[in-house]
Enzyme design. Structure first.
Site, PDB file in Angstrom:
ATOM      1  N   HIS A 210     -32.470 -10.703 -19.590  1.00 30.54           N
ATOM      2  CA  HIS A 210     -31.376  -9.987 -19.973  1.00 30.54           C
ATOM      3  C   HIS A 210     -30.131 -10.542 -19.787  1.00 30.54           C
ATOM      4  O   HIS A 210     -29.689 -11.468 -20.591  1.00 30.54           O
ATOM      5  CB  HIS A 210     -31.510  -8.650 -18.992  1.00 30.54           C
ATOM      6  CG  HIS A 210     -30.795  -7.423 -19.065  1.00 30.54           C
ATOM      7  ND1 HIS A 210     -30.156  -7.266 -20.202  1.00 30.54           N
ATOM      8  CD2 HIS A 210     -30.541  -6.527 -18.181  1.00 30.54           C
ATOM      9  CE1 HIS A 210     -29.584  -5.932 -20.089  1.00 30.54           C
ATOM     10  NE2 HIS A 210     -30.002  -5.537 -18.946  1.00 30.54           N
ATOM     11  N   HIS A 249     -34.697  -9.850 -29.754  1.00 28.37           N
ATOM     12  CA  HIS A 249     -33.896  -8.730 -29.027  1.00 28.37           C
ATOM     13  C   HIS A 249     -35.146  -7.378 -29.247  1.00 28.37           C
ATOM     14  O   HIS A 249     -35.598  -7.318 -30.245  1.00 28.37           O
ATOM     15  CB  HIS A 249     -32.610  -8.218 -29.664  1.00 28.37           C
ATOM     16  CG  HIS A 249     -31.967  -7.035 -28.829  1.00 28.37           C
ATOM     17  ND1 HIS A 249     -32.115  -5.883 -28.708  1.00 28.37           N
ATOM     18  CD2 HIS A 249     -30.925  -7.267 -27.787  1.00 28.37           C
ATOM     19  CE1 HIS A 249     -31.269  -5.158 -27.922  1.00 28.37           C
ATOM     20  NE2 HIS A 249     -30.576  -6.172 -27.347  1.00 28.37           N
ATOM     21  N   ASP A 297     -25.726 -12.649 -26.898  1.00 25.42           N
ATOM     22  CA  ASP A 297     -25.479 -13.491 -25.637  1.00 25.42           C
ATOM     23  C   ASP A 297     -25.535 -14.916 -26.338  1.00 25.42           C
ATOM     24  O   ASP A 297     -24.528 -15.845 -25.865  1.00 25.42           O
ATOM     25  CB  ASP A 297     -26.673 -13.557 -25.173  1.00 25.42           C
ATOM     26  CG  ASP A 297     -26.594 -12.391 -23.885  1.00 25.42           C
ATOM     27  OD1 ASP A 297     -25.501 -12.067 -23.640  1.00 25.42           O
ATOM     28  OD2 ASP A 297     -27.628 -11.906 -23.387  1.00 25.42           O
TER      29      ASP A 297
END
Ligand code: COA
Length: 354
Positions: A210, A249, A297
């Protein structure tokens, strides 16, 4: 009543309703019905945070008084700095989680307490890091939320870089039932207090699948001299069936709209540099070989590196942004609460005797 079996990891399972955020059929992330890519062009961090928490774009007066509440609550009690001096903990996420949980808050109403928690995170991040590294504490009462935060984490005042940080923080602010928000909602559903719920969320955000992913990306990325180097590394990881941080994802199987926005911002900042070309080479190879897209990210890590931000702050920046989404979810959960308590399929032994 018979039990309902759902896929592992609750993949594609709708567990409740939300009016805070969603991804529309064309892949746009929406906050309270507005496309995030439109919000980020027109509004600042404080406006978007207000929108997420209270469900409407603020008037100038609403925005100013919300920001004034954040500013009033943004300092850290000396007794808590003493705790940081005893801990001298270098892992900033551990510090946020511990300090948020033990802080002697003064707010009584739940909404005030949630805003108080959110307001303190930037200074907790900065003070705990600086204390652990024997650096002098800094603060800057002027400027926007992002300008102060940029100063707190870098020690530099830079309006342009702060603006870039602000855009990233808006992208990080909310994402419906992601793992940390779900953890917060489970805790809220037991009628635990806001501090307990945000602590659950922070603990969950830390994991590398995460929010922790961004803190691991530069470890491999900065070692590449060229796109070919990077492609070899990716091929090798795929061959060994290892995961590459910053890819994949649960919701975005073709494209993460936040990653593409930050990629464009990165292109603006970095131009056609080798750093940018290596990033794109990795993204293209992952798509060619695995059909897995870059997530936020991946580009965020390279972007924060270019902004001169230390890797220790990457997940904390995510936390300082996402906490505003958590506030909205805490309130939404309690508006129509039912304790979240699923069942399990027992696969252990039965009938044992001593
Ligand atoms: N690198 C390599 N392969 C990956 C991958 C990655 N980053 N992400 C997913 N895959 C592969 C899985 O190995 C799996 O392959 P398989 O079907 O051959 O077993 C397939 O893609 C599906 O992935 P899965 O892990 O089941 O998807 P998920 O929805 O359960 O998990 C993530 C989503 C984000 C946890 C996962 O993509 C991941 O671990 N990514 C890396 C960590 C990361 O960047 N996290 C930040 C998320 S914003």
């Amino acid at each position: 009543m018979s039990d309902i079996e759902v896929p592992k990891g609750l993949t594609n399972v709708i567990v409740d309703e939300t009016g805070i955020a969603t991804t529309d059929s064309t892949g746009n992330l929406l906050y309270r019905g507005y496309k995030v890519v439109d919000l980020v062009r027109k509004l600042g961090f404080e406006d978007v945070a207000y929108l997420i928490v209270y469900g409407k774009v603020p008037t100038e007066q609403e925005r100013n008084s919300f920001f004034a509440r954040i500013k009033e609550n943004s300092m850290i009690d000396g007794s808590v700095e003493d705790v940081m001096r005893i801990l001298k903990e270098k892992d900033v996420m551990r510090n946020i989680r511990s300090i948020v949980s033990l802080y002697p808050y003064t707010s009584e109403k739940s909404d005030d307490l949630l805003v108080e928690i959110a307001a303190k995170i930037p200074k907790i991040v900065s003070d705990s890091y600086r204390i652990a590294h024997n650096l002098p504490l800094v603060d800057d009462a002027d400027g926007s939320f992002a300008e102060r935060f940029y100063y707190l984490i870098t020690g530099n005042r830079d309006p342009e870089k702060s603006k870039y940080l602000e855009r990233l923080m808006i992208m990080y602010m909310e994402h419906e039932f992601n793992a940390s928000t779900f953890a917060l909602r489970v805790t809220a559903s037991t009628l635990a207090d806001p501090v307990a719920a945000v602590t659950s969320a922070l603990a969950t955000l830390k994991g590398p699948l995460h929010g922790g992913a961004s803190a691991e990306i530069l470890d491999f990325f900065l070692g590449f001299k060229s796109g070919e180097d990077a492609v070899k590394y990716i091929d090798d990881k795929i061959e060994k069936k290892e995961k590459i941080m910053g890819f994949g994802h649960r919701i975005y199987k073709d494209m993460d709209p936040r990653a593409q926005y930050i990629k464009e911002q990165l292109r603006q900042m970095a131009g056609d540099s080798s750093l940018f070309r290596i990033a794109v080479a990795i993204e293209e190879r992952m798509w060619e070989k695995k059909k897995i897209p870059a997530n936020l990210d991946f580009y965020a890590a390279i972007y924060m590196h270019l902004l001169g931000i230390d890797q220790d702050f990457y997940t904390p920046i995510f936390a300082a942004s996402r906490v505003f989404g958590w506030i909205a979810h805490y309130n939404e959960q309690l508006q129509n609460n039912k304790i979240i308590r699923p069942s399990s399929k027992y696969v252990g032994p039965t009938g044992l005797s001593l």
